[in-house]
Design a protein around this motif. Sequence first.
Motif, PDB file in Angstrom:
ATOM      1  N   GLY A 133       0.839  -1.193   0.000  1.00  0.00           N
ATOM      2  CA  GLY A 133       0.000   0.000   0.000  1.00  0.00           C
ATOM      3  C   GLY A 133       0.868   1.233   0.000  1.00  0.00           C
ATOM      4  N   LEU A 134       0.372   2.279   0.653  1.00  0.00           N
ATOM      5  CA  LEU A 134       1.146   3.513   0.706  1.00  0.00           C
ATOM      6  C   LEU A 134       2.454   3.317   1.450  1.00  0.00           C
ATOM      7  CD1 LEU A 134      -1.802   5.915   1.433  1.00  0.00           C
ATOM      8  CD2 LEU A 134      -0.595   5.570  -0.718  1.00  0.00           C
ATOM      9  N   GLY A 135       2.503   2.281   2.298  1.00  0.00           N
ATOM     10  CA  GLY A 135       3.758   1.976   2.984  1.00  0.00           C
ATOM     11  C   GLY A 135       4.872   1.731   1.984  1.00  0.00           C
ATOM     12  N   ASN A 136       4.546   1.058   0.891  1.00  0.00           N
ATOM     13  CA  ASN A 136       5.556   0.756  -0.127  1.00  0.00           C
ATOM     14  C   ASN A 136       5.809   1.934  -1.044  1.00  0.00           C
ATOM     15  OD1 ASN A 136       3.801  -1.556   0.616  1.00  0.00           O
ATOM     16  ND2 ASN A 136       5.439  -2.686  -0.370  1.00  0.00           N
ATOM     17  N   ILE A 137       4.713   2.522  -1.499  1.00  0.00           N
ATOM     18  CA  ILE A 137       4.832   3.505  -2.573  1.00  0.00           C
ATOM     19  C   ILE A 137       5.182   4.883  -2.027  1.00  0.00           C
ATOM     20  CG2 ILE A 137       3.554   4.623  -4.446  1.00  0.00           C
ATOM     21  CD1 ILE A 137       1.788   2.092  -4.485  1.00  0.00           C
ATOM     22  N   TRP A 138       4.701   5.181  -0.842  1.00  0.00           N
ATOM     23  CA  TRP A 138       4.881   6.529  -0.296  1.00  0.00           C
ATOM     24  C   TRP A 138       5.855   6.565   0.885  1.00  0.00           C
ATOM     25  CZ3 TRP A 138       2.522   7.755   4.630  1.00  0.00           C
ATOM     26  CH2 TRP A 138       2.668   9.106   5.017  1.00  0.00           C
ATOM     27  N   ILE A 197      -3.394   5.355  12.782  1.00  0.00           N
ATOM     28  CA  ILE A 197      -2.836   5.142  11.435  1.00  0.00           C
ATOM     29  C   ILE A 197      -3.819   5.637  10.387  1.00  0.00           C
ATOM     30  CG2 ILE A 197      -2.184   3.393   9.729  1.00  0.00           C
ATOM     31  CD1 ILE A 197      -0.998   1.755  12.011  1.00  0.00           C
ATOM     32  N   LEU A 198      -5.078   5.256  10.540  1.00  0.00           N
ATOM     33  CA  LEU A 198      -6.044   5.642   9.502  1.00  0.00           C
ATOM     34  C   LEU A 198      -6.276   7.143   9.463  1.00  0.00           C
ATOM     35  CD1 LEU A 198      -8.611   2.725   9.509  1.00  0.00           C
ATOM     36  CD2 LEU A 198      -6.897   3.305   7.795  1.00  0.00           C
ATOM     37  N   ALA A 199      -6.063   7.824  10.614  1.00  0.00           N
ATOM     38  CA  ALA A 199      -6.269   9.269  10.618  1.00  0.00           C
ATOM     39  C   ALA A 199      -5.354   9.957   9.607  1.00  0.00           C
ATOM     40  CB  ALA A 199      -6.033   9.837  12.021  1.00  0.00           C
ATOM     41  N   PHE A 200      -4.122   9.451   9.435  1.00  0.00           N
ATOM     42  CA  PHE A 200      -3.280  10.094   8.413  1.00  0.00           C
ATOM     43  C   PHE A 200      -3.259   9.300   7.116  1.00  0.00           C
ATOM     44  CE2 PHE A 200      -0.168   7.351  10.613  1.00  0.00           C
ATOM     45  CZ  PHE A 200       0.568   6.823   9.563  1.00  0.00           C
ATOM     46  N   TYR A 201      -3.388   7.959   7.225  1.00  0.00           N
ATOM     47  CA  TYR A 201      -3.283   7.116   6.027  1.00  0.00           C
ATOM     48  C   TYR A 201      -4.410   7.404   5.034  1.00  0.00           C
ATOM     49  CZ  TYR A 201      -1.829   2.739   3.674  1.00  0.00           C
ATOM     50  OH  TYR A 201      -1.355   1.811   2.784  1.00  0.00           O
ATOM     51  N   THR A 202      -5.618   7.571   5.538  1.00  0.00           N
ATOM     52  CA  THR A 202      -6.729   7.873   4.625  1.00  0.00           C
ATOM     53  C   THR A 202      -6.530   9.249   3.994  1.00  0.00           C
ATOM     54  OG1 THR A 202      -8.027   8.680   6.492  1.00  0.00           O
ATOM     55  CG2 THR A 202      -8.462   6.428   5.782  1.00  0.00           C
ATOM     56  N   GLY A 203      -5.863  10.134   4.715  1.00  0.00           N
ATOM     57  CA  GLY A 203      -5.582  11.450   4.150  1.00  0.00           C
ATOM     58  C   GLY A 203      -4.590  11.362   2.997  1.00  0.00           C
ATOM     59  N   VAL A 204      -3.532  10.574   3.202  1.00  0.00           N
ATOM     60  CA  VAL A 204      -2.545  10.418   2.132  1.00  0.00           C
ATOM     61  C   VAL A 204      -3.192   9.699   0.946  1.00  0.00           C
ATOM     62  CG1 VAL A 204      -0.294   9.479   1.516  1.00  0.00           C
ATOM     63  CG2 VAL A 204      -0.658  10.387   3.805  1.00  0.00           C
ATOM     64  N   ALA A 205      -4.024   8.710   1.239  1.00  0.00           N
ATOM     65  CA  ALA A 205      -4.763   8.043   0.161  1.00  0.00           C
ATOM     66  C   ALA A 205      -5.615   9.076  -0.578  1.00  0.00           C
ATOM     67  CB  ALA A 205      -5.639   6.927   0.724  1.00  0.00           C
ATOM     68  N   GLY A 206      -6.160  10.034   0.162  1.00  0.00           N
ATOM     69  CA  GLY A 206      -6.925  11.112  -0.454  1.00  0.00           C
ATOM     70  C   GLY A 206      -6.065  11.928  -1.414  1.00  0.00           C
ATOM     71  N   PHE A 221      -1.867   6.443 -10.524  1.00  0.00           N
ATOM     72  CA  PHE A 221      -2.492   6.902  -9.285  1.00  0.00           C
ATOM     73  C   PHE A 221      -3.798   6.140  -8.998  1.00  0.00           C
ATOM     74  CE2 PHE A 221       0.359  10.673  -9.681  1.00  0.00           C
ATOM     75  CZ  PHE A 221       0.960  10.529  -8.445  1.00  0.00           C
ATOM     76  N   VAL A 222      -4.488   5.690 -10.055  1.00  0.00           N
ATOM     77  CA  VAL A 222      -5.672   4.857  -9.822  1.00  0.00           C
ATOM     78  C   VAL A 222      -5.242   3.569  -9.111  1.00  0.00           C
ATOM     79  CG1 VAL A 222      -7.423   3.400 -10.914  1.00  0.00           C
ATOM     80  CG2 VAL A 222      -7.065   5.744 -11.726  1.00  0.00           C
ATOM     81  N   LEU A 223      -4.186   2.936  -9.636  1.00  0.00           N
ATOM     82  CA  LEU A 223      -3.730   1.683  -9.031  1.00  0.00           C
ATOM     83  C   LEU A 223      -3.218   1.909  -7.610  1.00  0.00           C
ATOM     84  CD1 LEU A 223      -1.918   0.145 -12.106  1.00  0.00           C
ATOM     85  CD2 LEU A 223      -4.096  -0.561 -11.107  1.00  0.00           C
ATOM     86  N   ALA A 224      -2.476   3.000  -7.433  1.00  0.00           N
ATOM     87  CA  ALA A 224      -1.981   3.301  -6.083  1.00  0.00           C
ATOM     88  C   ALA A 224      -3.154   3.525  -5.139  1.00  0.00           C
ATOM     89  CB  ALA A 224      -1.084   4.533  -6.116  1.00  0.00           C
ATOM     90  N   ALA A 225      -4.203   4.172  -5.648  1.00  0.00           N
ATOM     91  CA  ALA A 225      -5.383   4.420  -4.812  1.00  0.00           C
ATOM     92  C   ALA A 225      -6.046   3.093  -4.423  1.00  0.00           C
ATOM     93  CB  ALA A 225      -6.375   5.312  -5.552  1.00  0.00           C
ATOM     94  N   ILE A 226      -6.085   2.161  -5.365  1.00  0.00           N
ATOM     95  CA  ILE A 226      -6.691   0.867  -5.048  1.00  0.00           C
ATOM     96  C   ILE A 226      -5.821   0.102  -4.040  1.00  0.00           C
ATOM     97  CG2 ILE A 226      -7.508  -1.325  -5.988  1.00  0.00           C
ATOM     98  CD1 ILE A 226      -7.981   0.143  -8.635  1.00  0.00           C
ATOM     99  N   ALA A 227      -4.503   0.167  -4.245  1.00  0.00           N
ATOM    100  CA  ALA A 227      -3.606  -0.490  -3.287  1.00  0.00           C
ATOM    101  C   ALA A 227      -3.789   0.103  -1.898  1.00  0.00           C
ATOM    102  CB  ALA A 227      -2.151  -0.337  -3.737  1.00  0.00           C
ATOM    103  N   ALA A 228      -3.876   1.425  -1.828  1.00  0.00           N
ATOM    104  CA  ALA A 228      -4.079   2.079  -0.538  1.00  0.00           C
ATOM    105  C   ALA A 228      -5.408   1.646   0.073  1.00  0.00           C
ATOM    106  CB  ALA A 228      -4.038   3.594  -0.712  1.00  0.00           C
ATOM    107  N   THR A 229      -6.424   1.522  -0.770  1.00  0.00           N
ATOM    108  CA  THR A 229      -7.733   1.128  -0.261  1.00  0.00           C
ATOM    109  C   THR A 229      -7.681  -0.291   0.319  1.00  0.00           C
ATOM    110  OG1 THR A 229      -8.723   2.497  -1.983  1.00  0.00           O
ATOM    111  CG2 THR A 229     -10.176   0.980  -0.820  1.00  0.00           C
ATOM    112  N   GLY A 230      -6.964  -1.195  -0.360  1.00  0.00           N
ATOM    113  CA  GLY A 230      -6.817  -2.555   0.168  1.00  0.00           C
ATOM    114  C   GLY A 230      -6.208  -2.545   1.561  1.00  0.00           C
TER     115      GLY A 230
END
Length: 451
Positions: free
Chosen positions: A24-29, A102-111, A311-320
């Motif tokens: 997820g964003l852990g890998n990409i961001w 975690i979700l308080a900032f993670y969902t923001g970065v996913a945003g 970014f679509v794929l990254a968004a899906i990965a983040a959502t997972g």
Amino acid sequence: MSQNRDGFTSTFGVLVATLGSAVGLGNIWKFPYLTGTNGGASFLVVYLLATLLVALPVMMTEIMLGRASRANAVTAFEKLAPKNQKFWTVIGYMGLVSAILILAFYTGVAGWVFAYIFKSLSGSIHSTDPATAKAAFDAMVSNPMQALFWQWVVLGGAGVIIMLGVSKGIEAVAKKLMPLLFLLLVLLCIRSLTLPGAMAGVEFLFAPDFSKITAPVVLTAVGLAFFKLSIGMGTMLTYGSYFRQEQNIPATATRVMLADLSVSMLAGLAIFPAVFAFGFEPSAGPSLVFMTIPAVFASMPLGNVFMAIFFVLAAIAATGAILSILEVPVAMMSERFGFSRKLATLISVGIIGLFGVPAMLSSSLTADWKLFGLNAFDLFDFISSNILLPLGGILICLFVGWVYGLPQLKKQLSNEGQLNNGLLINAVFVLVRYVTPIIITVIMLRGLGLF
Ligand code: TRP
């Protein structure tokens, strides 16, 4: 209750869904930006050691505890610990706190990732110029309404998917996306590595300068290893509770670790050569990926289209990944308090949304709200990744090493003797009984400056 719990439907599905949580964003961001701020190659070395010696054994035992108990992270310890040792349920409750932070900032970065899908299409971030890229990023994060709007889109979407249930929601989303994201990252790497001046980035990533390793850097590496493998707070435990009885846990964990690592390495190789080629700052922090990736795409044909797809794929990965974290409070509330999944989801999303406000306004309205010199965004990240997850890891190790015991561990990790992996299990046992908890404790104490 355990008979009618939802579950993963195939061995492959388990692997993919577990990967869907890990990648997820852990890998990409996070991985690229922390590697950038903590010295590059030397950080990578410490990170690799932390993954092998600390995170991997925790991952195996955490999944095992889930499958053995078939329960959420609190109930699991009630079921598996002796009756007079209620204490261990604290692991589950700590996980609840971690999940929210975690979700308080993670969902923001996913945003931000979602926002960048549209910015790619509009062409507004199509530039290789560091100043332009920074201005675009700053404009987004410092606009309170934009920052919050996208976070709420993500939270709402994740809530809806969670309400659809485990196998349908998570598996369906996770299955389709991985190979595509992988391919696009490979494409990015090729472009980035062939830019003039790319070698400086490769050097940054692979030629270690060990003088850059300090105690806080080591703690950050451990925190990242936990974060990336989704361990230390009950996510993997909860996933393990949906594992099939015949799944080979050590093999699955190892494969997920390797796949997760390769995605991170690809992200690193896509980003750092470009950072040096275009004159970005490797230590830019959370904005690094959002500035560099568009620059790489801007230097290839059809860049805007590929960038939007990325970014679509990254968004899906983040959502997972988000779904897997949300599953912790949702499973806990519905199984322990008897809430419907719907109500549990609504409550969780509401609380996360509240915590999300100060985190996402950290670049604007709440920039001055600081504790220990950290704004809300950084503080939530620090408390969860560098304190709660490693602490959860220590407790999981101690529980398995000293309470759960070797005979049970053998029975579980060998699938009642069906797998011939006795040596490995003994090694895991020695690690979780002595080595891992001691290493994490020392690293935490030194990293936090406590001794
Ligand atoms: N591993 C995910 C990522 O790298 C994030 C994640 C999912 C996570 N579940 C978790 C992090 C549990 C910590 C704990 O993006």
